[in-house]
Scaffold this motif. Structure first.
Motif, PDB file in Angstrom:
ATOM      1  N   ILE A 755       0.853  -1.189   0.000  1.00  0.00           N
ATOM      2  CA  ILE A 755       0.000   0.000   0.000  1.00  0.00           C
ATOM      3  C   ILE A 755       0.881   1.228   0.000  1.00  0.00           C
ATOM      4  O   ILE A 755       1.998   1.220   0.534  1.00  0.00           O
ATOM      5  CB  ILE A 755      -0.958  -0.011   1.233  1.00  0.00           C
ATOM      6  CG1 ILE A 755      -2.030   1.060   1.059  1.00  0.00           C
ATOM      7  CG2 ILE A 755      -0.202   0.144   2.529  1.00  0.00           C
ATOM      8  CD1 ILE A 755      -3.123   0.956   2.104  1.00  0.00           C
ATOM      9  N   SER A 756       0.394   2.297  -0.642  1.00  0.00           N
ATOM     10  CA  SER A 756       1.072   3.598  -0.627  1.00  0.00           C
ATOM     11  C   SER A 756       0.006   4.674  -0.451  1.00  0.00           C
ATOM     12  O   SER A 756      -1.154   4.370  -0.129  1.00  0.00           O
ATOM     13  CB  SER A 756       1.866   3.796  -1.919  1.00  0.00           C
ATOM     14  OG  SER A 756       1.000   3.924  -3.026  1.00  0.00           O
ATOM     15  N   MET A 814     -11.232   2.262   2.549  1.00  0.00           N
ATOM     16  CA  MET A 814     -11.801   1.623   1.375  1.00  0.00           C
ATOM     17  C   MET A 814     -12.022   0.129   1.656  1.00  0.00           C
ATOM     18  O   MET A 814     -11.279  -0.496   2.410  1.00  0.00           O
ATOM     19  CB  MET A 814     -10.868   1.774   0.168  1.00  0.00           C
ATOM     20  CG  MET A 814     -10.432   3.193  -0.141  1.00  0.00           C
ATOM     21  SD  MET A 814     -11.786   4.207  -0.741  1.00  0.00           S
ATOM     22  CE  MET A 814     -12.030   3.504  -2.358  1.00  0.00           C
ATOM     23  N   GLN A 815     -13.088  -0.403   1.022  1.00  0.00           N
ATOM     24  CA  GLN A 815     -13.365  -1.831   1.063  1.00  0.00           C
ATOM     25  C   GLN A 815     -13.152  -2.413  -0.336  1.00  0.00           C
ATOM     26  O   GLN A 815     -13.484  -1.768  -1.342  1.00  0.00           O
ATOM     27  CB  GLN A 815     -14.814  -2.099   1.515  1.00  0.00           C
ATOM     28  CG  GLN A 815     -15.075  -1.708   2.953  1.00  0.00           C
ATOM     29  CD  GLN A 815     -16.526  -1.921   3.334  1.00  0.00           C
ATOM     30  OE1 GLN A 815     -17.403  -1.749   2.490  1.00  0.00           O
ATOM     31  NE2 GLN A 815     -16.779  -2.260   4.584  1.00  0.00           N
ATOM     32  N   PHE A 816     -12.642  -3.645  -0.396  1.00  0.00           N
ATOM     33  CA  PHE A 816     -12.304  -4.283  -1.671  1.00  0.00           C
ATOM     34  C   PHE A 816     -12.885  -5.697  -1.694  1.00  0.00           C
ATOM     35  O   PHE A 816     -13.032  -6.349  -0.649  1.00  0.00           O
ATOM     36  CB  PHE A 816     -10.787  -4.363  -1.867  1.00  0.00           C
ATOM     37  CG  PHE A 816     -10.117  -3.026  -1.935  1.00  0.00           C
ATOM     38  CD1 PHE A 816      -9.938  -2.385  -3.144  1.00  0.00           C
ATOM     39  CD2 PHE A 816      -9.680  -2.399  -0.775  1.00  0.00           C
ATOM     40  CE1 PHE A 816      -9.319  -1.157  -3.209  1.00  0.00           C
ATOM     41  CE2 PHE A 816      -9.064  -1.162  -0.832  1.00  0.00           C
ATOM     42  CZ  PHE A 816      -8.882  -0.524  -2.043  1.00  0.00           C
ATOM     43  N   ARG A 817     -13.224  -6.136  -2.919  1.00  0.00           N
ATOM     44  CA  ARG A 817     -13.677  -7.510  -3.115  1.00  0.00           C
ATOM     45  C   ARG A 817     -13.252  -7.986  -4.499  1.00  0.00           C
ATOM     46  O   ARG A 817     -13.022  -7.183  -5.406  1.00  0.00           O
ATOM     47  CB  ARG A 817     -15.195  -7.633  -2.956  1.00  0.00           C
ATOM     48  CG  ARG A 817     -16.009  -7.006  -4.074  1.00  0.00           C
ATOM     49  CD  ARG A 817     -17.507  -7.189  -3.840  1.00  0.00           C
ATOM     50  NE  ARG A 817     -18.300  -6.696  -4.966  1.00  0.00           N
ATOM     51  CZ  ARG A 817     -19.643  -6.678  -5.003  1.00  0.00           C
ATOM     52  NH1 ARG A 817     -20.318  -7.113  -3.943  1.00  0.00           N
ATOM     53  NH2 ARG A 817     -20.282  -6.233  -6.058  1.00  0.00           N
ATOM     54  N   VAL A 818     -13.170  -9.321  -4.660  1.00  0.00           N
ATOM     55  CA  VAL A 818     -12.760  -9.931  -5.916  1.00  0.00           C
ATOM     56  C   VAL A 818     -13.748 -11.040  -6.244  1.00  0.00           C
ATOM     57  O   VAL A 818     -14.239 -11.741  -5.355  1.00  0.00           O
ATOM     58  CB  VAL A 818     -11.312 -10.486  -5.838  1.00  0.00           C
ATOM     59  CG1 VAL A 818     -11.187 -11.518  -4.740  1.00  0.00           C
ATOM     60  CG2 VAL A 818     -10.877 -11.081  -7.181  1.00  0.00           C
ATOM     61  N   ALA A 835     -11.831  -2.880   6.335  1.00  0.00           N
ATOM     62  CA  ALA A 835     -11.542  -1.723   5.484  1.00  0.00           C
ATOM     63  C   ALA A 835     -10.082  -1.313   5.637  1.00  0.00           C
ATOM     64  O   ALA A 835      -9.474  -1.489   6.700  1.00  0.00           O
ATOM     65  CB  ALA A 835     -12.471  -0.561   5.837  1.00  0.00           C
ATOM     66  N   VAL A 836      -9.522  -0.757   4.536  1.00  0.00           N
ATOM     67  CA  VAL A 836      -8.108  -0.395   4.501  1.00  0.00           C
ATOM     68  C   VAL A 836      -8.002   1.120   4.335  1.00  0.00           C
ATOM     69  O   VAL A 836      -8.680   1.709   3.477  1.00  0.00           O
ATOM     70  CB  VAL A 836      -7.388  -1.110   3.341  1.00  0.00           C
ATOM     71  CG1 VAL A 836      -5.921  -0.701   3.300  1.00  0.00           C
ATOM     72  CG2 VAL A 836      -7.509  -2.615   3.493  1.00  0.00           C
ATOM     73  N   THR A 837      -7.182   1.731   5.149  1.00  0.00           N
ATOM     74  CA  THR A 837      -6.910   3.169   5.011  1.00  0.00           C
ATOM     75  C   THR A 837      -5.800   3.373   3.998  1.00  0.00           C
ATOM     76  O   THR A 837      -4.717   2.786   4.129  1.00  0.00           O
ATOM     77  CB  THR A 837      -6.498   3.773   6.366  1.00  0.00           C
ATOM     78  OG1 THR A 837      -7.529   3.529   7.315  1.00  0.00           O
ATOM     79  CG2 THR A 837      -6.278   5.274   6.239  1.00  0.00           C
ATOM     80  N   ILE A 838      -6.042   4.185   2.985  1.00  0.00           N
ATOM     81  CA  ILE A 838      -5.070   4.406   1.905  1.00  0.00           C
ATOM     82  C   ILE A 838      -4.021   5.391   2.413  1.00  0.00           C
ATOM     83  O   ILE A 838      -4.174   6.615   2.337  1.00  0.00           O
ATOM     84  CB  ILE A 838      -5.762   4.924   0.633  1.00  0.00           C
ATOM     85  CG1 ILE A 838      -6.912   4.007   0.235  1.00  0.00           C
ATOM     86  CG2 ILE A 838      -4.750   5.035  -0.503  1.00  0.00           C
ATOM     87  CD1 ILE A 838      -6.506   2.580  -0.021  1.00  0.00           C
ATOM     88  N   ARG A 839      -2.969   4.863   2.962  1.00  0.00           N
ATOM     89  CA  ARG A 839      -1.868   5.673   3.471  1.00  0.00           C
ATOM     90  C   ARG A 839      -0.633   4.791   3.501  1.00  0.00           C
ATOM     91  O   ARG A 839      -0.684   3.644   3.926  1.00  0.00           O
ATOM     92  CB  ARG A 839      -2.173   6.201   4.873  1.00  0.00           C
ATOM     93  CG  ARG A 839      -1.059   7.110   5.433  1.00  0.00           C
ATOM     94  CD  ARG A 839      -1.406   7.669   6.796  1.00  0.00           C
ATOM     95  NE  ARG A 839      -2.523   8.599   6.733  1.00  0.00           N
ATOM     96  CZ  ARG A 839      -3.728   8.344   7.218  1.00  0.00           C
ATOM     97  NH1 ARG A 839      -3.964   7.207   7.840  1.00  0.00           N
ATOM     98  NH2 ARG A 839      -4.700   9.228   7.122  1.00  0.00           N
TER      99      ARG A 839
END
Length: 1163
Positions: A755-756, A814-818, A835-839
């Motif tokens: 992540i970045s 953000m939440q992600f799914r595949v 959920a993932v914090t974009i940082r």
């Protein structure tokens, strides 16, 4: 709990195979005993039978092949049985969670599949309980004998699931201990009192075989040979690698084999104990003899083999070969190589290739009582197949119900009269393939082709009620007002084919009533009414105006006559009038006449009849009938409507597909045939088949239908019929072919990899269940936390299992799914756990030095160096490389950096690339450093200053100095060599000698020796040696040799021919040689002449000289090559000449030779 092993009385009937052989002797320890430490015991159950139970150890090593997915609900247990009795093993599988019927295989030992051994002594059965959805698989061993003992294995599989279980069978037998013979492992078993050869069991010593789809030219490895050559510490590893279940038993037999090995005087290498190969392949047997001149005999089952086109004998050196071309089943035998009283034998086993099904079974739908033929075609003629219904084998004992037909490669299962109980899945099996089809049996619906109609009959006329049904075998009963009609002289009942008639002659008033026909066995009836017309006699004037009586035929002016297209339209209108009126039929303004061949107009007393043969749609409309006579006229209008079957619907469209179903939709037909559409009938077929199978018998009212009970992965087509009250339309165009498939299972292992501030890297693994359709790709979606709408991360699909999503908002959760996609659509989604914090996450720099760089990396000059150094650190740290504290030379060294590693690459290494390399990572004020060393080595230089320091007796002392260039590595030693001055052939005295001085001994008196030395390091010996400048002469000890003086002797001699040339006569076309011998010193010069002409440079002639013998070869002489040949020898002391005559005769043809012989005979 159901029994897993059952012992039964030997009086049970059954079929099976001859005994299955196992080489294990009585002291073989089974896997159960080896793990548990105690043998299996027998316990009686409540029913009086005996079941096999194994002791339960407190702790037991897990079986690497069992409990893989837990398909077994009950596994077969080890058991023991007395010789001659029967025993049964059970395995149960719960199919409630399985998508496909499980497949079970029984094995003996490691390789022998028992499915092909089914017969007198072995039976394999399976049953299915529809209530509990449990499959029960049974293996019956009948009349056991000691050869049946050994290790067995049961394997079950269903699609991508697999389970396995090992068990043992012990057979009690009292027998003396005999000397072990490895060939007894391959003995054939036979039935007592029968001359038939039994089946072969070579499970213990069989060479490792490969499945047919992976057959290679290389021969399979022999487990026995591997165990014989391996050390004891490797036994367990080999047993695990090759799936040996009874290692201890094999080691005992191996020990006996080693004891029984006797050296042979005639054979250096004997035949292997056994060979196995496929039918049609070539086999070569080879033995190596101690005497290469000895002759051998080859025997097959004790009979000497004569060389033929298939059996080829070869003798090359001391090896003897027997080659068998195109092996067939008749070549399955014992082969022996016989030399005097000694012999060696081997068993050759021919494995018949698996039989495949070239034309599969096809699904069928039939009516009850019809004949059914399920037909398939196999790859080999004369092959036996096994038929099953819903997993239960169909035997010939049920010949009343089933018949089996075999015609060449075609096999047919025949059911004469199908019933509802015959519905199910039928399977045909060979030893290498199987095929399945579904049979559906439907009840016949009785169709009425012609209904009985109401009748109005005058007195004394004949009344005939007539109906026609679809089944000519159906009987029926006629009723009048609910009472069965009895046959009398006026009443007759007939049944001819599909037509039933009730005829009443001389109708009377009491015959009036309701008549009904009831078909036997069907819950419906056909009714009609008989009206009796009374004839009233009134005074009629001489002239009566015409009158049309439509009410007499049940019609009014508002009635409509309906006729089915293609049928006959017959309008029979009663009329009256005196005198008899004339009749005119019109349609609109057109008068209907008989000019059209389909129209017939007829007038009889009291009736006018209008007939149209084969009514068509254009015949529909209003028909007028006009009657006239002098007293007047009358007119009536009759409405005729022509109805027909509807047009075919549009081709069905497949909206969606499932694992075994699909949803189809179609448009109604453009024309409904004049009647409302009742519904639709669908049919489906496999793409490669020609047989259409009906899906519904009752018309389906909607234009969307879900088709079920299809096989996943098979290509299908659909078509539709429209149905109205008249009948069924023609079928529609077939739909586009489709394959029932289910969506895949969800992807697994979905997680964040990196992540970045604006990107995130996600990775996952492929779904566990893919189904029969290929995977099209994956779709990634994301959304902000708290939102409902999912946004695709990219357009389309990706085939990779990792993805980098860019341009994400910094700091947002953000939440992600595949989801995985195939032709059936998307699978269930897999979500990130939270959920993932974009940082971007700061990560301390760290270098991960590979293990091989913890010590000095040594490379040879010219080799490529490619070193990958992984590291961590976020954001990406600054990477610095140095060598011995200096920056790297970019012309010699290439550095490639990425986010996760850095690569040092040298295409062609040199000595100057040796040194300490340092890599440094720096992220702000945090650093990490790693150092490793590279050493580039080369061949050393030659040693220096080799000298002979002393000579005494048979010994010489040598001394030298190390080389100036050691090749950048330690000198491993020196290689010292000597050579006799006479032969100059070098021999190695010391190969890796560590010191720089040595003593060379065992030299020969009177010889003069030279010496040289090579320096050797880890790369190899130096390119050039260091040679001794002087030689060492070995003198006899105790005396000094004085060379005598001799008078100088003159050795020159003039040439002289010791053997002259001889006159020769040769045949043209065959090489000729002329020979002589000469002596002289110095060696004379030789010149050849033909007719005094020098022929030394002629290409036709070749001259040879060997130890004074002179030869002239004339290549294929012709008649012109005849003449006088001269050989001249010349040296400084003189010369000599010798000559001869050569006559060249012409070749005699066969005709000339026969002519000469004839002349000779006549003389």
């Amino acid at each position: 709990m159901p029994e897993s092993v059952k012992k039964t009385d030997k009086s049970q009937d059954g079929e099976g195979t001859p005994a299955l052989q196992d080489p294990a002797d009585k002291d073989t320890i089974s896997p159960v005993e080896a793990l548990a430490g105690t043998p299996a015991t027998m316990e009686p159950n409540a029913a009086g039978d005996i079941r096999s139970t194994a002791p339960q150890p407190e702790s037991q090593a897990p079986d690497t092949k069992t409990d893989l997915t837990g398909l077994f609900t009950e596994k077969p247990q080890s058991g023991e049985v007395a010789m001659g009795e029967n025993i049964t093993f059970f395995a149960k599988v719960n199919a409630a969670s399985l998508l496909k019927k499980p497949t079970v295989k029984w094995f003996k030992g490691k390789w022998v599949d028992l499915a092909s051994k089914s017969g007198k002594h072995l039976q394999l059965k399976e049953n299915y309980d529809r209530n509990s959805k449990v499959y029960t698989f049974e293996m019956h061993v009948i009349e056991a004998n000691p050869s049946f003992a050994g290790a067995y294995r049961c394997e079950v599989s269903s699609r991508d699931k697999f389970d396995s279980c090992n068990f043992d069978l012990a057979v009690h037998e009292a027998r003396a201990v005999e000397e072990f013979d490895i060939r007894s492992t391959f003995r054939r078993t036979s039935v007592v009192g029968s001359s038939e050869t039994g089946d072969l069991d070579f499970s213990a010593l069989l060479k490792k075989s490969v499945p047919m789809s992976q057959v290679k030219n290389d021969s399979a490895e022999d487990v026995w040979d591997i165990l014989q050559k391996a050390p004891a510490s490797e036994y367990e590893k080999i047993a695990f690698q090759y799936g040996i279940t009874d290692l201890r038993g094999m080691l005992k037999r191996l020990k006996k084999i080693k004891k029984n090995e006797n050296k042979s005087k005639a054979f250096l290498t004997k035949l292997d104990p056994a060979f196995q190969l496929e039918k049609g392949q070539t086999m070569t047997l080879c033995v190596e003899m101690a005497n290469e001149d000895i002759n051998v005999k080859w025997l097959k089952n004790g009979q000497e083999i004569q060389p033929t086109g298939r059996f080829i004998f070869e003798s090359i050196g001391n090896k003897r070969y027997l080659t068998i071309n195109h092996c067939s089943l008749s070549d399955d035998a014992t082969y022996t190589c016989l030399v005097g009283d000694e012999k060696c034998s081997t068993e050759l086993f021919i494995k018949e290739p698996p039989v495949t099904i070239t034309r599969t079974l096809e699904d069928q739908m039939v009516m009850k009582g019809e004949r059914v033929e399920l037909e398939c075609e196999v790859s080999e003629e004369g092959t036996s197949v096994k038929w099953e219904k819903d997993g239960v084998e169909l035997t010939r004992n049920e010949s009343v119900k089933y018949r089996f037909k075999k015609d060449g490669r075609k096999h047919t299962l025949i059911i004469n009269e199908a019933t509802k109980e015959d519905c199910g899945h039928y399977r045909v099996k060979t030893n290498g393939d199987e095929s399945m089809a579904e049979l559906m049996v439907s009840e016949k619906e009785l169709e009425v082709y012609q209904n009985i109609a109401d009748l109005s009959v005058e007195a004394m006329d004949e009344a005939v009620f007539k109906c026609e049904v679809s089944d000519e075998n159906v009987k029926g009963i006629w009723y009048k007002n609910g009472v069965e009609v009895e046959v009398n002289p006026r009443t007759h009942i007939t049944h001819i084919g599909r037509i039933h008639k009730l005829t009443i002659n001389d109708v009377k008033p009491e015959d009036e009533g309701d008549y009904t026909f009831v078909p036997e066995g069907y819950a419906f009836n056909l009714s009609a009414k008989l009206n009796f017309l009374e004839v009233k006699i009134d005074y009629v004037p001489r002239q009566d105006p015409p009158k049309i009586h439509l009410d007499c035929i049940g019609c009014t002016s508002d009635s409509t006559i309906v006729v089915v297209a293609g049928n006959k339209l017959r309008l029979d209108v009663p009329i009256t009038g005196d005198p008899a009126p004339t009749v005119i039929w019109t349609k609109g303004e057109k008068v209907m006449t008989e000019e059209d061949g389909r129209i017939h107009v007829e007038s009889i007393k009291g009736h006018c009849i209008f007939t149209i043969e084969g009514a068509e749609k254009q015949d529909e409309g209003l028909y007028s009938v006009i009657v006239r006579n002098p007293a007047g006229e009358d007119k009536a209008v009759i409405n005729v409507k022509v109805v027909d079957v509807p047009d075919p619907p549009a081709a069905p469209v497949i909206l969606s597909v499932g694992e075994d179903s699909c949803i189809a939709k179609w448009d109604p037909p453009m024309f409904d045939g004049g009647n409302a559409i009742i519904g639709y009938v669908l049919e489906r077929k496999k793409k490669k088949s020609y047989r259409w199978m009906r899906l519904n018998y009752d018309p389906f009212p909607d234009t969307m239908y879900e088709v079920k009970r299809m096989i996943e992965g098979v290509e299908y087509e659909l078509r539709v019929y429209a149905v109205n009250a008249i009948g069924m339309s023609r079928h529609s165009t077939a739909s586009q072919s489709f394959i029932p498939v289910a969506p895949t299972s969800e992807p697994v292992g979905f997680c964040m990899d990196d992540i970045s501030d604006t990107t995130i890297t996600l990775k996952w693994r492929a779904p566990e269940h893919l189904g029969s359709a290929k995977l099209d790709g994956y779709g990634i979606e994301y959304r902000k936390e708290g939102y409902e709408e999912w946004v695709p991360a990219f357009e389309g699909l990706t085939e990779r299992t990792s993805i980098v999503i860019r341009d994400l908002p910094t700091g947002e959760k953000m939440q992600f799914r595949v989801r995985a996609y195939n032709v059936a659509g998307p699978s269930a989604p897999t979500y990130l756990t939270q959920a993932v914090t974009i940082r971007e996450i700061m990560q301390k720099p760290k270098i991960w030095i590979p293990r091989n760089l913890h010590q000095t990396l040594i490379k040879k000059v010219g080799e490529t160096i490619n070193i990958v150094i992984p590291f961590q650190g976020k954001p990406r740290p600054l990477i610095t490389w140095t060598k011995d504290g200096e920056p790297l030379n970019p012309t010699q060294v290439t550095i490639r950096n990425s986010d996760n590693d850095t690569i040092l690459f040298i295409r062609k290494s040199e000595r100057k690339d040796s040194g300490k390399y340092e890599i440094q990572l720096q992220l702000e004020n945090i650093k990490d450093t790693a150092i490793f060393e590279i050493q580039i080595v080369d061949l050393p230089g030659p040693p220096e200053k080799l000298k002979i320091t002393d000579i005494w007796g048979f010994n010489v002392a040598l001394e030298w100095k190390p080389p100036q260039d050691c090749g950048n590595c330690e000198i491993a030693g020196y290689m010292v060599q000597k050579a006799d001055r006479k032969t100059m052939e070098w021999y190695t005295v010391y190969e890796l000698y560590r010191r720089t001085n040595c003593l060379v001994s065992d030299l020969i008196v009177g010889n003069e020796y030279m010496f040289r030395v090579y320096a050797v390091n880890r790369v190899g010996p130096s390119l050039e040696p260091c040679c001794s400048p002087n030689t060492a002469y070995i003198q006899k000890t105790g005396s000094e040799y004085k060379q005598p003086t001799y008078k100088e002797h003159v050795v020159s001699e003039a040439p002289k021919f010791t053997h002259p040339l001889v006159n020769r006569s040769v045949i043209a076309g065959y090489n000729a040689t002329l020979s002589c011998s000469v002596r002289g010193f110095p060696m004379p010069k030789i010149t050849w002449y033909k007719n005094k002409i020098d022929i030394s440079n002629e290409a036709k002639y070749r001259m040879f000289r060997n130890q004074g013998i002179l030869t002239l070869e004339i290549r294929k002489p012709c008649l012109f090559d005849g003449g006088v040949y001269t050989c001249k020898a010349v040296n400084a002391s003189g010369e000599d000449v010798v000559e001869c005559k050569l006559e060249v005769r012409p070749q005699i043809t066969r005709d000339e030779k026969e002519k000469q012989m004839t002349n000779t005979d006549q003389m």
